[in-house]
Design an enzyme around this catalytic site. Structure first.
Site, PDB file in Angstrom:
ATOM      1  N   ARG A   1       0.709  -1.261   0.063  1.00  0.00           N
ATOM      2  CA  ARG A   1      -0.051   0.176  -0.049  1.00  0.00           C
ATOM      3  C   ARG A   1       0.871   1.144   0.189  1.00  0.00           C
ATOM      4  NH1 ARG A   1      -2.879   2.901   4.542  1.00  0.00           N
ATOM      5  NH2 ARG A   1      -4.821   3.912   3.662  1.00  0.00           N
TER       6      ARG A   1
ATOM      7  N   ASN B   1      -7.296   7.988   2.843  1.00  0.00           N
ATOM      8  CA  ASN B   1      -6.946   7.342   4.108  1.00  0.00           C
ATOM      9  C   ASN B   1      -7.405   7.941   5.354  1.00  0.00           C
ATOM     10  OD1 ASN B   1      -4.781   5.853   5.810  1.00  0.00           O
ATOM     11  ND2 ASN B   1      -4.453   7.788   6.487  1.00  0.00           N
ATOM     12  N   GLU B   2      -8.054   7.018   6.164  1.00  0.00           N
ATOM     13  CA  GLU B   2      -8.690   7.533   7.194  1.00  0.00           C
ATOM     14  C   GLU B   2      -9.510   8.743   7.232  1.00  0.00           C
ATOM     15  OE1 GLU B   2      -5.529   7.301  10.447  1.00  0.00           O
ATOM     16  OE2 GLU B   2      -5.332   5.146  10.027  1.00  0.00           O
TER      17      GLU B   2
ATOM     18  N   HIS C   1      -8.525  -0.578   9.999  1.00  0.00           N
ATOM     19  CA  HIS C   1      -7.262  -0.122  10.742  1.00  0.00           C
ATOM     20  C   HIS C   1      -7.487  -0.600  12.120  1.00  0.00           C
ATOM     21  CE1 HIS C   1      -6.186   3.070   7.359  1.00  0.00           C
ATOM     22  NE2 HIS C   1      -6.263   1.814   6.868  1.00  0.00           N
TER      23      HIS C   1
ATOM     24  N   TYR D   1      -5.323  -0.737  15.512  1.00  0.00           N
ATOM     25  CA  TYR D   1      -4.511  -0.582  16.307  1.00  0.00           C
ATOM     26  C   TYR D   1      -4.850  -0.739  17.711  1.00  0.00           C
ATOM     27  CZ  TYR D   1      -2.050   1.357  12.245  1.00  0.00           C
ATOM     28  OH  TYR D   1      -1.436   1.401  11.135  1.00  0.00           O
TER      29      TYR D   1
ATOM     30  N   GLU E   1      -4.349  -1.447   7.509  1.00  0.00           N
ATOM     31  CA  GLU E   1      -3.283  -1.007   8.345  1.00  0.00           C
ATOM     32  C   GLU E   1      -3.418  -1.656   9.923  1.00  0.00           C
ATOM     33  OE1 GLU E   1      -2.822   3.084   9.206  1.00  0.00           O
ATOM     34  OE2 GLU E   1      -2.839   3.623   6.934  1.00  0.00           O
TER      35      GLU E   1
ATOM     36  N   TRP F   1       1.341  -1.670   9.061  1.00  0.00           N
ATOM     37  CA  TRP F   1       2.151  -0.409   9.172  1.00  0.00           C
ATOM     38  C   TRP F   1       3.361  -0.384   9.900  1.00  0.00           C
ATOM     39  CZ3 TRP F   1       0.528   3.989   6.473  1.00  0.00           C
ATOM     40  CH2 TRP F   1       1.731   5.184   6.700  1.00  0.00           C
TER      41      TRP F   1
END
Length: 567
Positions: free
Chosen positions: A106, A183-184, A250, A252, A279, A309
């Site tokens: 990516r 992105n986001e 994503h 996290y 990610e 990431w």
């Protein structure tokens, strides 16, 4: 301020990775979103009948909730994110991640709203390099990061316009390229506002004739902790006239338990809605400890893609997979991703469009000839060597600096010659060369050549002054500005600026020039619009850098090897 990765928690952004913390009401809202999401994501028979057909599919496409290649083979992404827009000179990274087993990458791009726009030529070159390295290329616009909460962020509509402007270089690449619109693209402020602009951006691209698989990121800085993407995924998917749409979550610190991860991913799979982990991070921080083991295991169990990431260049290096873009120096995080359980080396399969699964090339090229050096100056040397041969084709060469048993990447080339820059005057260097093919096979190392740079002395007639200042400062990073003044009587063209940092600072992004850094030493060549410094005139170069506790200014500068005064 440039973000090498959107690092936001609930309301703030730093300059590395988007590791979002749990808001005090996150657990309650996530639980509620789980209940609502399960209700919404279980499609009724009527909804199932309304799902778009994949009849218009070209190349990579979606069918039955799965990402397929043009020939109908299932494709499961196993790769990493690479921050190309801030590190445009690190194009060898695509070759490096392929050599470690990745089947996709990516690539971070910018549409010009917040960061310097990646041109059509640059994007075309990135796609060509992805193809040369047998990688599926996910292209994303980063300027949308945290819209609604991040004041500098652009809109999905602006990102869609950028993609439309690139149609001439993306058309015909549907077998190799996935378009990640933005992105986001929504922060934590009113994330319900994400749905309509996402649908509009998808439909705008389809109306412009794009047949590529399109990827859409979740709100809440990509982590969807309020369940907005989960609750609205079916309506967003149904709005795509081709059905070639995949959702990206994503993961996290919001996803720090196995239950949260498996529940979220299984909800999409049960609803036959395509999803991947676009990610994710693993290292613990003050916001929590992401459960990367469950992320990777569940992705493997459900045959879902994941893209870690990130390769290198984070302001907070804890999320660097490789140290200093060096594939031979994987971090603990990098070792986990590439070589750990359910990691890339163990689970990645090359796309069949490149011949994956049909007899992948395993033969390395022959060793290059011994390099010879010429045109050596105080800061550079030109190297040439006899070309390698390969059973398929040689894709490129990697030049390394050899110091005992240690090798450091020095340059890369697609031909058998290259100029190594950023060297220090009156210094001895030893170089060698490797060849590589498109499958990532690397040759034995060539014999070495020793080079000693000239003592300098500069270009006759050059007279210059340099003003260096820090214009912004934050934890772990800073913004610098360098003004170069030509105090001589003749214009200077195609100049080279040299200086050294004293405290381990590194340049991660620059405008007005292109930097090459080797340890503390930095060499800068101009951009097209700063290439000429008129007599008594000046040009400015700006940059984003990383730093530790101390950030002293460089004390000496040279222009074309001539010492400049400082002001």
């Amino acid at each position: 301020m440039r973000t090498t990765r959107s690092t936001t928690r609930s309301t703030t952004r730093s300059t590395t990775r988007s590791v979002k913390r749990k808001n005090p009401i996150t657990v309650l809202l996530t639980g509620l979103a789980t209940i609502l999401g399960l209700l919404v994501l279980a499609p009724s028979a009527a909804q199932a009948e309304q799902q778009p057909s994949a009849a218009l599919a070209t190349g990579l496409h979606i069918s039955g909730g799965r990402l397929l290649e043009g020939n109908g083979n299932d494709f499961v992404m196993r790769g990493v994110n690479h921050a190309h827009t801030w590190y445009p000179n690190q194009t060898q990274s695509l070759r490096d991640v392929k050599a470690l087993g990745a089947n996709s990458v990516r690539v971070v791009l910018a549409d010009g709203h917040r960061w310097t726009k990646n041109t059509a030529d640059d994007v075309a070159a990135v796609v060509a390099q992805c193809k040369a390295n047998r990688l599926i290329c996910v292209l994303e616009v980063h300027d949308t990061t945290g819209y609604g909460e991040e004041a500098a962020a652009g809109t999905l509509d602006q990102a869609a316009d950028y993609w439309i402007g690139l149609k001439s270089v993306l058309a015909g690449q549907e077998n190799y390229v996935i378009i990640n619109i933005g992105n986001e693209p929504w922060g934590n402020t009113d994330p319900a506002g994400w749905t309509a602009p996402t649908i509009a951006a998808v439909q705008k691209l389809r109306a412009a004739g794009f047949q590529h698989t399109i990827m859409v990121d979740a709100p809440n800085w990509g982590q969807d902790w309020q369940g907005v993407m989960r609750a609205n995924a079916q309506s967003v998917y149904n709005a795509d006239s081709t059905g070639n749409l995949i959702f990206s979550i994503h993961m996290y610190s919001v996803f720090d338990t196995a239950a949260e991860i498996t529940d979220y991913l299984n909800a999409f799979v049960t609803a036959k809605l395509p999803i991947l982990i676009g990610e994710f991070g693993g290292p613990a921080d003050q916001w929590g400890d992401p459960d990367e083991d469950t992320m990777m295991a569940t992705a493997q169990q459900l045959k879902l893609g994941y893209l870690a990431w990130s390769w290198s260049g984070n302001t907070d290096p804890i999320l660097d997979l490789s140290i200093g873009f060096d594939p031979k120096q994987l971090s603990t995080w990098g070792q986990r991703i590439f070589n750990g359980a359910n990691g890339i080396a163990q689970t990645s399969k090359e796309a069949t469009v490149y011949g994956g699964g049909t007899g992948t090339d395993t033969q390395a090229p022959t060793a290059p000839g011994t390099p010879t050096a010429s045109a050596t100056t105080a800061t550079s040397t030109a190297l040439t060597w006899a070309a390698s041969t390969d059973n398929v084709a040689v894709a490129g060469y990697d030049v390394v600096r050899v110091n005992g048993t240690t090798e450091t990447a020095a340059a890369a080339s697609t031909t058998n010659t290259v100029t190594v820059t950023g060297l220090t005057a009156a210094t001895a260097y030893t170089f060698a060369v490797y060849a590589r093919d498109a499958a990532g096979n690397r040759s034995p190392r060539s014999a070495t050549v020793s080079v000693t740079t000239s003592p300098g002395g500069g270009t006759p007639g050059v007279s210059c002054s340099v003003a260096y200042r820090v214009v912004g400062d934050w934890q772990g990073g800073f913004q610098g500005d360098i003004t170069l003044r030509n105090t001589g009587t003749a214009a200077l063209t195609n100049w080279t600026l040299g200086f050294a940092f004293a405290n381990g600072q590194t340049i991660s992004n620059m405008w007005g020039g292109t930097p090459t850094q080797s340890g503390a030493n930095v060499s800068v060549v101009p951009a097209s619009y700063t290439a000429t410094i008129p007599a008594a005139g000046s040009v400015s170069v700006g940059f984003i850098g990383t730093k530790g506790a101390t950030n002293a200014a460089p004390t000496a500068f040279t222009l074309n090897g001539t010492a400049c005064t400082t002001s």
